[in-house]
Design a protein around this motif. Structure first.
Motif: not given
Lengths: 626, 344
Positions: B80-82, B84
């Motif tokens: 996913t994203i940093h 999260r």
């Protein structure tokens, strides 16, 4: 319960076809409750109506101060109406500060009801009055009704086991009782509601009911009140109606979409004005399988929703403008991972914290462009409180069919405003379709539907579809990480094309008024009522003015460009500094004329009419009078 | 061979899985010699033992070297994203409590940009297993200090040494109310595999810090106490109900003097030693243990805390069940609302 509407006319009253009332008081005076209850009664009575609550961001600003004034305006009519009215015909002011901040809107000759008892030297000073306006003749152009509501109310509660402070709190019921009498409304709807609401606290219930009846009786017996009004029920489409606010309709739309899709709804949200009520509503819908999560922040909320989407459920997050800014990165992950996600943005006045309780529609460009990379998402906007129900369903229809994030741009005006709403029959609403990956039709989770370009939705638990997704660019063919130049180019175009193809499902935009002519009023979102009413009035004055309202903002309806070409001029009224104008100009090369109001308040019909006259060359440049 | 899946229903025959079944077709792209390889290998060894079908397992990660992990495990995976990943995993697990969910994160991803989400996942006690690769450096961005880098550490972004105090992941997890808190090290493969297995079987939020060597930007960060030849004398293995002993012949021990741990060289018997208790509700003991650092103390490895508590995802599902049992889900009535009127 259902009430049958019968002929309401009785003797000794003046019949009007439309009345606009504003209740104003200190934010602790319960004006929102008074307004809401008057509205419910009026809705059940059968009038068409529209409301505009207007309250401060502070929960309890200093008592009696100007910033602490809370207002609730509603307009009700025997005809079909679209707005809560420009200027009230009647103003109820519970203290000097409420009078001071609201008097300028009252029409000349309007009815002004004040709580005489609150016009003491302390309150007058707090409101910045040097002299008592009730005494100095400055209100002579209004029909002033001075009633010591505070004292009368306290007298009515004599003998109840309540302190002075608690007694004071029932003043709004006294005022409500009086106004119900003034406008010939029955009390039973309020009595039923109060009995349910305060049933657990018999003393408070008794106090409120006594206050209500005392106010009503005062109207009937007092020599002071010479006039009463009646607004007969509106002649509307037959059907079963309820009263509904935009946020209520939104929440109902989401749970209905879940039912229509046969998938559980997951809503993650961080409390934010004016979107929090949607969280409150959905949190009470657990029996419909709805799971809600009050996240630790806006980012967590969108990310939790993305997790639920990856898990194969109907994923939803809700917020207002500042929260949408925080959700940008998460939203982009859903774009990249091609996951269905709905983001509700109940817009408020910005930038930054802005004016949390005031309406605005200034997040259109943020929704359209506020992400890194070329990152198209679908954007839709409801046009009325009741339309919020339909657009909530529409959002999931698009998200699930095209495997894209969809942003709903509601706003504070729609969210808190309300109207009578024709209750739809559940069985008549088409199902919400989605396509889960299955081994007969697809071989892997990134195989696309040739028509929609949507990838297959393969969810954990499905054997044989184990796959990895993420925010890195993926191969068009396999979904594996891929940094090749040609692939990124192709994927970017594919993401854009997938959103563009949504237009195949978007109904043509409809024009109200002449199908070609001098001027088209083009709007979107919560300004529908003001713009439509302004168009109607302009046509009534013989002008060649049509109006059209956009509910799908990305992509636009396919016929929009053609419609725009049929008018000499296009005017775009917006509650922002010209955002739809930018999109229309860039997409259609149309020299649209922006008409922008950024005041935290909806358009008045007269404001739009003023600009129409300017554009048609019938008047000079239009200036707002704030 | 049959196995019960996580919601307790006996599945039909599923084949016994092996380590190879959890190796994906993706080429592993960590630097040669990276500690991540060991963690991946131990995880792939652990997974068959859980007896959960591959398709019911999801690995969720954020951004960073460690977060490439899901690509290499042949289950469902979400990179996913940093920072999260804990939030995404919370939504995933809450929506589908029957799934087995792992969060893979690092000291930057989990403690810096995503510190907030990690804290809330732990306090909510979401039933997922969090593995935090702690290499005390930023690797993927090429060598800046991380929130676990020791003060004074010279890095590209701190040429004169960092001026920041480091954060202890174990203390953070304990303070956040994590119901399972453990630590292991990439080089002790046996201990690592056992720790991952215990964590994965814990019902509730399980937090595992893994000391992981970044041989490019922070080589030897743990070598002084974790290298094979010194490990016995400089680390202490925590075992529930057992006295704290360490040394190549377990000849040394730890005792408590008030709130202060003390090294006891060659204690005569176990009575004077601190006996580990993972099941205590209060976090005083594991907090004290987490304060033991080399060279003053042997560094503790193993389970600091393991207690039972309701899970977030379980409670959410339970409320939905209670609501369904107590009221009819009549959508038409809900849409109609409390008050309607009929226009004829």
């Amino acid at each position: 319960m259902t009430t049958e509407i019968e002929s309401p006319l009785s003797e000794g009253v003046t019949t009007r076809d439309r009345v606009t009332i504003r209740f104003a008081g200190d934010s602790g005076d319960g004006m929102q409750l008074t307004g809401t209850q008057f509205t419910r009664t009026t809705a059940v009575y059968g009038n068409d109506l529209a409301t505009l609550p207007d309250y401060p961001a502070e929960i309890r600003a200093p008592t009696g101060s100007l910033p602490g004034v809370s207002g609730f305006q509603l307009s009700f009519s025997s005809n079909d109406i679209h707005t809560p009215g420009d200027n009230p015909d009647a103003l109820v002011a519970m203290n000097p500060a409420a009078l001071k901040t609201n008097l300028r809107d009252l029409i000349p000759g309007g009815l002004l009801v004040v709580d005489d008892g609150e016009f003491n030297s302390t309150n007058l000073r707090k409101a910045g009055y040097e002299n008592n306006p009730l005494e100095d003749g400055s209100l002579s152009s209004y029909r002033l009704l001075r009633i010591d509501i505070t004292k009368n109310n306290a007298d009515a509660l004599d003998g109840l086991d309540l302190g002075a402070k608690e007694r004071f709190r029932s003043r709004n019921f006294y005022a409500l009782g009086l106004v119900l009498w003034l406008f010939s409304r029955p009390m039973d709807t309020v009595v039923r509601w109060a009995t349910e609401k305060f049933g657990r606290n018999p003393v408070v219930l008794e106090a409120n009911l006594r206050a209500l009846r005392a106010g009503n009786a005062f109207g009937e017996t007092s020599e002071l009140v010479h006039e009463r009004y009646e607004v007969p029920p509106a002649d509307v489409e037959p059907g079963i109606y309820r009263h509904i606010s935009g946020n209520e309709a939104t929440a109902l739309g989401f749970v209905t979409a879940s039912h229509l899709a046969g998938l559980p709804l997951f809503y993650a949200s961080y409390p934010i004005t004016p979107a929090s009520d949607v969280l409150h509503e959905l949190a009470s819908f657990k029996r419909f399988g709805v799971k809600t999560m009050q996240a630790e922040d806006e980012i967590s909320a969108v990310c939790a929703a993305i997790g639920a989407s990856y898990a194969g459920q109907m994923a939803l997050t809700g917020t207002s403008g500042p929260g949408l800014a925080l959700k940008s990165e998460g939203l982009n992950l859903a774009v990249m991972a091609e996951l269905p996600l709905v983001i509700l943005n109940v817009q408020r006045a910005g930038p930054s914290t802005g004016m949390p309780t005031k309406t605005e529609q200034a997040d259109l460009l943020q929704a359209m462009y506020g992400r890194n990379g070329d990152s198209p998402v679908a954007i839709i906007a409801p046009s009325t409180p009741g339309d919020c129900f339909w657009m909530a369903i529409e959002a999931f229809r698009i998200a699930l069919k095209y495997m894209v994030p969809v942003i709903i741009l509601s706003d504070g005006y729609l969210a808190n405003g309300s109207q009578p709403w024709s209750i739809p029959k559940l069985a008549e609403i088409p199902p919400v379709l989605w396509r889960q990956a299955d081994h007969e039709t697809v071989s892997h989770a990134y195989e696309r539907d040739p028509d929609t370009l949507a990838r297959a939705w393969a969810i954990p638990g499905q054997a044989g579809f184990e796959h990895r997704v993420g925010g890195l660019e993926k191969s068009y063919e396999t979904g594996d990480i891929n940094y090749e130049p040609g692939n990124h180019h192709k994927m970017t175009l594919t993401r854009a094309e997938r959103v563009a193809r949504i237009a195949d499902d978007v109904p043509d935009i409809e024009v109200v008024g002449p199908q070609e002519g001098d001027l088209l009023l083009l709007g979107w979102g919560g300004t529908y009522g003001s713009i439509t009413s302004a168009g109607e009035r302009a046509r009534a004055e013989g002008k060649s003015v049509a109006s059209a309202h956009i509910r799908h903002l990305n992509p636009f309806p396919s016929n929009l460009g053609e419609v725009l070409s049929r008018y000499d001029k296009v005017m775009i009224p917006e509650l922002n500094n010209g955002q739809l104008s930018v999109l229309i100009r860039s997409q259609f090369l149309v020299d649209a004329i922006p008409f922008n109001k950024i005041a935290g308040q909806p358009f008045k019909i007269t404001e739009i009419l003023g600009k129409i006259d300017e554009i048609l060359g019938l008047a000079g440049p239009y200036e707002f009078e704030f | 061979m049959t196995a019960a899946n996580s919601n307790g229903v006996l599945d039909e025959e599923i084949p016994l899985l092996t380590r190879k079944d959890f190796v994906s077709d993706q080429e592993v792209r960590w630097c040669p010699g990276c500690g991540d390889y060991s963690i991946l290998a131990q995880m792939q060894k652990t997974l068959p033992g859980l007896k959960i079908p591959r398709e019911e397992i999801v690995f969720v990660s954020g951004i960073g070297c460690s977060s490439r992990f899901p690509y290499y495990v042949n289950t469902y995976g979400f990179h996913t994203i940093h920072g999260r990943a804990p939030a995404i995993a919370t939504g995933l697990k809450t929506a589908r409590p029957e799934l087995t969910v792992f969060v893979i994160t690092g000291d930057g991803d989990g403690l810096s940009i995503g510190g907030n989400h990690l804290m809330h996942l732990l306090r909510r006690n979401v039933d997922v297993t969090v593995v935090l690769f702690n290499n005390r450096i930023y690797g993927l961005t090429k060598g800046q200090y991380s929130p676990t880098s020791p003060i004074g550490k010279v890095t590209k972004s701190a040429p004169m040494g960092t001026t920041e105090n480091p954060l202890d992941p174990i203390k953070l997890a304990l303070a956040a109310g994590a119901t399972f808190v453990a630590r292991s090290v990439d080089r002790d493969t046996k201990h690592l595999e056992a720790t991952l297995s215990t964590a994965a079987q814990h019902k509730g939020a399980a937090f595992v810090e893994v000391f992981q060597n970044c041989n490019i930007y922070n080589d030897g960060a743990f070598a002084s106490f974790a290298d094979k030849d010194v490990r016995q004398d400089r680390m202490v293995y925590l075992e529930n109900g057992k006295p704290l002993r360490y040394g190549s012949n377990l000849e040394h021990g730890i005792r408590l003097n008030g709130f202060q741990p003390e090294v006891v060289e060659s204690p005569t018997n176990d009575n004077e030693l601190l006996v580990h208790d993972t099941n205590r509700e209060d976090i005083a003991l594991p907090m004290i243990l987490s304060g033991m650092n080399y060279p003053d103390f042997p560094v503790p490895l193993g389970v600091f805390r393991q207690v039972e508590r309701d899970t977030y995802d379980g409670l959410v599902a339970e409320q939905v069940g209670v609501a369904r049992d107590s009221a009819e889900a009549d959508l038409e009535a809900l849409i109609a609302g409390p008050e309607t009127w009929n226009v004829l």
